[in-house]
Scaffold this motif. Structure first.
Motif, PDB file in Angstrom:
ATOM      1  N   LYS A   1       0.843  -1.193   0.000  1.00  0.00           N
ATOM      2  CA  LYS A   1       0.000   0.000   0.000  1.00  0.00           C
ATOM      3  C   LYS A   1       0.883   1.249   0.000  1.00  0.00           C
ATOM      4  N   GLY A   2       0.556   2.196  -0.831  1.00  0.00           N
ATOM      5  CA  GLY A   2       1.332   3.403  -0.919  1.00  0.00           C
ATOM      6  C   GLY A   2       2.393   3.346  -1.999  1.00  0.00           C
ATOM      7  N   VAL A   3       2.684   2.137  -2.484  1.00  0.00           N
ATOM      8  CA  VAL A   3       3.669   1.984  -3.551  1.00  0.00           C
ATOM      9  C   VAL A   3       2.970   1.866  -4.901  1.00  0.00           C
ATOM     10  N   LEU A   4       1.969   0.959  -4.974  1.00  0.00           N
ATOM     11  CA  LEU A   4       1.174   0.789  -6.176  1.00  0.00           C
ATOM     12  C   LEU A   4      -0.168   1.506  -6.009  1.00  0.00           C
ATOM     13  N   PRO A   5      -0.924   1.617  -7.087  1.00  0.00           N
ATOM     14  CA  PRO A   5      -2.204   2.340  -6.993  1.00  0.00           C
ATOM     15  C   PRO A   5      -3.104   1.799  -5.884  1.00  0.00           C
ATOM     16  N   LYS A   6      -4.061   2.642  -5.502  1.00  0.00           N
ATOM     17  CA  LYS A   6      -4.967   2.338  -4.406  1.00  0.00           C
ATOM     18  C   LYS A   6      -5.738   1.037  -4.619  1.00  0.00           C
ATOM     19  N   TYR A   7      -5.902   0.652  -5.872  1.00  0.00           N
ATOM     20  CA  TYR A   7      -6.632  -0.578  -6.225  1.00  0.00           C
ATOM     21  C   TYR A   7      -6.108  -1.774  -5.447  1.00  0.00           C
ATOM     22  N   PHE A   8      -4.800  -1.857  -5.248  1.00  0.00           N
ATOM     23  CA  PHE A   8      -4.201  -3.043  -4.656  1.00  0.00           C
ATOM     24  C   PHE A   8      -4.394  -3.125  -3.139  1.00  0.00           C
ATOM     25  N   SER A   9      -4.809  -2.044  -2.523  1.00  0.00           N
ATOM     26  CA  SER A   9      -5.075  -2.079  -1.083  1.00  0.00           C
ATOM     27  C   SER A   9      -6.564  -1.947  -0.790  1.00  0.00           C
ATOM     28  N   SER A  10      -7.388  -2.185  -1.809  1.00  0.00           N
ATOM     29  CA  SER A  10      -8.828  -2.021  -1.658  1.00  0.00           C
ATOM     30  C   SER A  10      -9.429  -3.105  -0.784  1.00  0.00           C
ATOM     31  N   GLU A  11     -10.570  -2.777  -0.189  1.00  0.00           N
ATOM     32  CA  GLU A  11     -11.368  -3.757   0.545  1.00  0.00           C
ATOM     33  C   GLU A  11     -12.381  -4.359  -0.429  1.00  0.00           C
ATOM     34  N   TRP A  12     -12.360  -5.684  -0.528  1.00  0.00           N
ATOM     35  CA  TRP A  12     -13.210  -6.398  -1.469  1.00  0.00           C
ATOM     36  C   TRP A  12     -14.350  -7.098  -0.725  1.00  0.00           C
ATOM     37  N   SER A  13     -15.303  -7.579  -1.491  1.00  0.00           N
ATOM     38  CA  SER A  13     -16.479  -8.195  -0.880  1.00  0.00           C
ATOM     39  C   SER A  13     -16.131  -9.515  -0.208  1.00  0.00           C
ATOM     40  N   VAL A  14     -16.882  -9.827   0.842  1.00  0.00           N
ATOM     41  CA  VAL A  14     -16.725 -11.077   1.575  1.00  0.00           C
ATOM     42  C   VAL A  14     -17.426 -12.219   0.837  1.00  0.00           C
ATOM     43  N   ALA A  15     -18.603 -11.931   0.266  1.00  0.00           N
ATOM     44  CA  ALA A  15     -19.402 -12.981  -0.386  1.00  0.00           C
ATOM     45  C   ALA A  15     -19.996 -12.449  -1.678  1.00  0.00           C
ATOM     46  N   GLN A  16     -20.281 -13.381  -2.609  1.00  0.00           N
ATOM     47  CA  GLN A  16     -20.800 -13.000  -3.917  1.00  0.00           C
ATOM     48  C   GLN A  16     -21.873 -14.005  -4.357  1.00  0.00           C
ATOM     49  N   PHE A  17     -22.770 -13.524  -5.227  1.00  0.00           N
ATOM     50  CA  PHE A  17     -23.752 -14.397  -5.862  1.00  0.00           C
ATOM     51  C   PHE A  17     -23.868 -13.984  -7.318  1.00  0.00           C
ATOM     52  N   ARG A  18     -23.694 -14.947  -8.239  1.00  0.00           N
ATOM     53  CA  ARG A  18     -23.646 -14.651  -9.671  1.00  0.00           C
ATOM     54  C   ARG A  18     -25.041 -14.739 -10.293  1.00  0.00           C
ATOM     55  N   LEU A  19     -25.361 -13.717 -11.093  1.00  0.00           N
ATOM     56  CA  LEU A  19     -26.646 -13.640 -11.780  1.00  0.00           C
ATOM     57  C   LEU A  19     -26.406 -13.359 -13.259  1.00  0.00           C
ATOM     58  N   VAL A  20     -27.486 -13.090 -13.982  1.00  0.00           N
ATOM     59  CA  VAL A  20     -27.367 -12.797 -15.407  1.00  0.00           C
ATOM     60  C   VAL A  20     -26.839 -11.378 -15.585  1.00  0.00           C
ATOM     61  N   GLU A  21     -25.746 -11.235 -16.309  1.00  0.00           N
ATOM     62  CA  GLU A  21     -25.156  -9.917 -16.525  1.00  0.00           C
ATOM     63  C   GLU A  21     -26.070  -9.068 -17.386  1.00  0.00           C
ATOM     64  N   GLY A  22     -26.196  -7.796 -17.026  1.00  0.00           N
ATOM     65  CA  GLY A  22     -27.014  -6.863 -17.796  1.00  0.00           C
ATOM     66  C   GLY A  22     -28.421  -6.681 -17.271  1.00  0.00           C
ATOM     67  N   SER A  23     -28.922  -7.626 -16.486  1.00  0.00           N
ATOM     68  CA  SER A  23     -30.265  -7.510 -15.922  1.00  0.00           C
ATOM     69  C   SER A  23     -30.241  -6.641 -14.673  1.00  0.00           C
ATOM     70  N   GLN A  24     -31.381  -6.050 -14.349  1.00  0.00           N
ATOM     71  CA  GLN A  24     -31.472  -5.192 -13.168  1.00  0.00           C
ATOM     72  C   GLN A  24     -31.943  -6.008 -11.971  1.00  0.00           C
ATOM     73  N   TYR A  25     -31.247  -5.839 -10.864  1.00  0.00           N
ATOM     74  CA  TYR A  25     -31.582  -6.556  -9.635  1.00  0.00           C
ATOM     75  C   TYR A  25     -31.613  -5.584  -8.453  1.00  0.00           C
ATOM     76  N   LEU A  26     -32.529  -5.850  -7.545  1.00  0.00           N
ATOM     77  CA  LEU A  26     -32.676  -5.102  -6.307  1.00  0.00           C
ATOM     78  C   LEU A  26     -32.317  -6.033  -5.162  1.00  0.00           C
ATOM     79  N   VAL A  27     -31.592  -5.541  -4.167  1.00  0.00           N
ATOM     80  CA  VAL A  27     -31.080  -6.422  -3.124  1.00  0.00           C
ATOM     81  C   VAL A  27     -31.423  -5.871  -1.738  1.00  0.00           C
ATOM     82  N   ALA A  28     -31.626  -6.797  -0.800  1.00  0.00           N
ATOM     83  CA  ALA A  28     -31.858  -6.449   0.603  1.00  0.00           C
ATOM     84  C   ALA A  28     -31.451  -7.638   1.455  1.00  0.00           C
ATOM     85  N   PHE A  29     -31.311  -7.415   2.738  1.00  0.00           N
ATOM     86  CA  PHE A  29     -30.987  -8.507   3.650  1.00  0.00           C
ATOM     87  C   PHE A  29     -32.270  -9.135   4.171  1.00  0.00           C
ATOM     88  N   GLY A  30     -32.262 -10.474   4.236  1.00  0.00           N
ATOM     89  CA  GLY A  30     -33.434 -11.203   4.702  1.00  0.00           C
ATOM     90  C   GLY A  30     -33.557 -11.170   6.213  1.00  0.00           C
TER      91      GLY A  30
END
Length: 417
Positions: A345-374
């Motif tokens: 961090k501080g040597v390369l761009p900020k991208y490399f020290s970014s915080e990424w998601s813990v979990a993911q769910f794959r859907l159809v690309e291009g479609s619109q989705y609305l999300v909430a916690f159950g």
């Protein structure tokens, strides 16, 4: 300027709910005070909109049409336990857990509903006409009482309504460059806000037991405006360099998540002092962010975009006291969401020290989705404009791909329980 029409003899009882007692045993009941008519209100006044003569009642509901419906609108209610769908024939209300259709109203002519806003689980909804054959003019907000199956009042504007937000005691109407805040009981105008061009109708309001916090676009590109009504304070936050694409409030209104039209970063702010508390990265490529949602305890943040992936991020801020470290039980450690190259961090761009998601769910690309916690622990509910309903579970310890628990297509006839 807005005008208002109220229908006589409303006798609206909002202490009852859409759901049966068994359905709502695990949910709080919400109600609003009954509406009142005030025929002496000053005509053509922004502060006191005029009550006009009653209009004709909407057409009676008819059995569901044989032709498949097209979705015009999707939105969760305030506690994410239900969702509303506006179609080219009418509107429908669904329960999320267990998934089932609660009721639908299909109209015999026209019928397009472009906005459906619920008020928790009570019988009052706000409707705006939409689609190629709208049921109501798109410049009017119709207050619908489902116990009477009719509109009991309306708000009329000089331009199209982009969105509506409801909260106990308040109706918020969003136009392309203005926002109006009304008292729910007598529909008196309480506040008027000017915004930058806002075609999506972006607006968020707190839903906790405390006082109202309202967030909307400011008057500059990338700026958000926060209204704290209890303290009568306005806070402007320069959230992004690009235009604001999406934002969300925590239930108590203390935390604000924002995303720009670039769609790579999501930022979390303290709404009281405007300080940046955390920044998380959705990805490296540009994306259109469709939806942001806090969990009820503000421990997690969910994000959906046109890239077809729903992300869940771990938040480090306590909902009760923004700016402090989020305390977690030892039984729920969270995987490291930092890049494996964060040591440089501080040597390369900020991208490399970014915080990424813990979990993911794959859907159809291009479609619109609305999300909430159950309402179940560590679950996410996803709604698609194609009629898809998903309930997924994520692992807070190991992260990774979410597990699909439930899938339905609520536009198909068999989805109507």
């Amino acid at each position: 300027m807005a005008t208002l029409s109220a229908y006589p003899n409303t006798n609206t009882n909002t202490n009852t709910n859409f759901l049966s007692p068994t359905d709502q045993s695990n949910h709080d009941r919400e109600s609003i005070p009954p509406m009142q008519n005030h025929p002496s209100a000053e005509p053509d006044s922004d502060a006191n909109p005029n009550f006009h003569s009653p209009l004709l009642d909407p057409p009676d509901s008819v059995p569901p049409a044989v032709a498949p419906s097209s979705l015009l609108h999707l939105s969760f209610n305030q506690d994410h336990g239900c969702f509303a769908a506006g179609t080219d024939h009418g509107f429908r209300i669904y329960n999320c857990d267990p998934f089932r259709e609660i009721f639908r109203r299909d109209f015999d002519r026209g019928g397009g509903i472009g906005v459906v806003e619920m008020l928790f689980r009570c019988n009052i909804l706000a409707l705006v006409g939409g689609g190629p054959d709208p049921q109501y003019p798109p410049n009017k907000v119709m207050i619908w009482d489902d116990h009477q199956s009719r509109c009991i009042s309306e708000l009329s504007f000089r331009s199209e309504v982009r969105s509506v937000r409801l909260r106990r005691g308040r109706i918020i109407v969003v136009l392309e460059q203005k926002i109006f805040v009304y008292n729910f009981v007598d529909l008196k105008l309480l506040h008027q806000i000017e915004t930058i061009l806002n075609p999506k109708g972006l607006c968020a309001v707190s839903q906790g037991a405390g006082s109202l916090v309202l967030v909307c676009p400011g008057l500059q590109k990338g700026q958000v405006r926060v209204e704290h009504y209890a303290s009568k304070r306005t806070k402007f936050i320069m959230a992004h360099d690009s235009r604001i694409a999406c934002f969300a409030l925590s239930q108590d209104g203390q935390l604000l998540a924002t995303a720009s039209t670039k769609g790579t970063l999501v930022r979390i702010y303290n709404t009281i002092d405007g300080s940046l508390l955390q920044e998380v990265r959705r990805g490296a490529d540009r994306a259109e962010i469709y939806s942001l949602a806090f969990s009820s305890n503000a421990q997690w943040l969910a994000v959906s975009s046109d890239k077809g992936t729903v992300h869940v991020f771990s938040l480090k801020i306590s909902a009760g006291s923004p700016g402090t470290t989020q305390s977690r039980s030892t039984s729920e450690p969270v995987v490291s969401s930092h890049s494996s190259l964060s040591f440089i961090k501080g040597v390369l761009p900020k991208y490399f020290s970014s915080e990424w998601s813990v979990a993911q769910f794959r859907l159809v690309e291009g479609s619109q989705y609305l999300v909430a916690f159950g309402h179940q622990k560590n679950t996410v509910v996803i709604l698609g404009i194609d009629g898809s309903f998903y309930r997924c579970q994520f692992d807070p310890v190991n992260g990774g791909e979410m597990t699909q628990l439930v899938y339905h297509n609520f536009l198909k006839p068999e989805a109507a329980f």
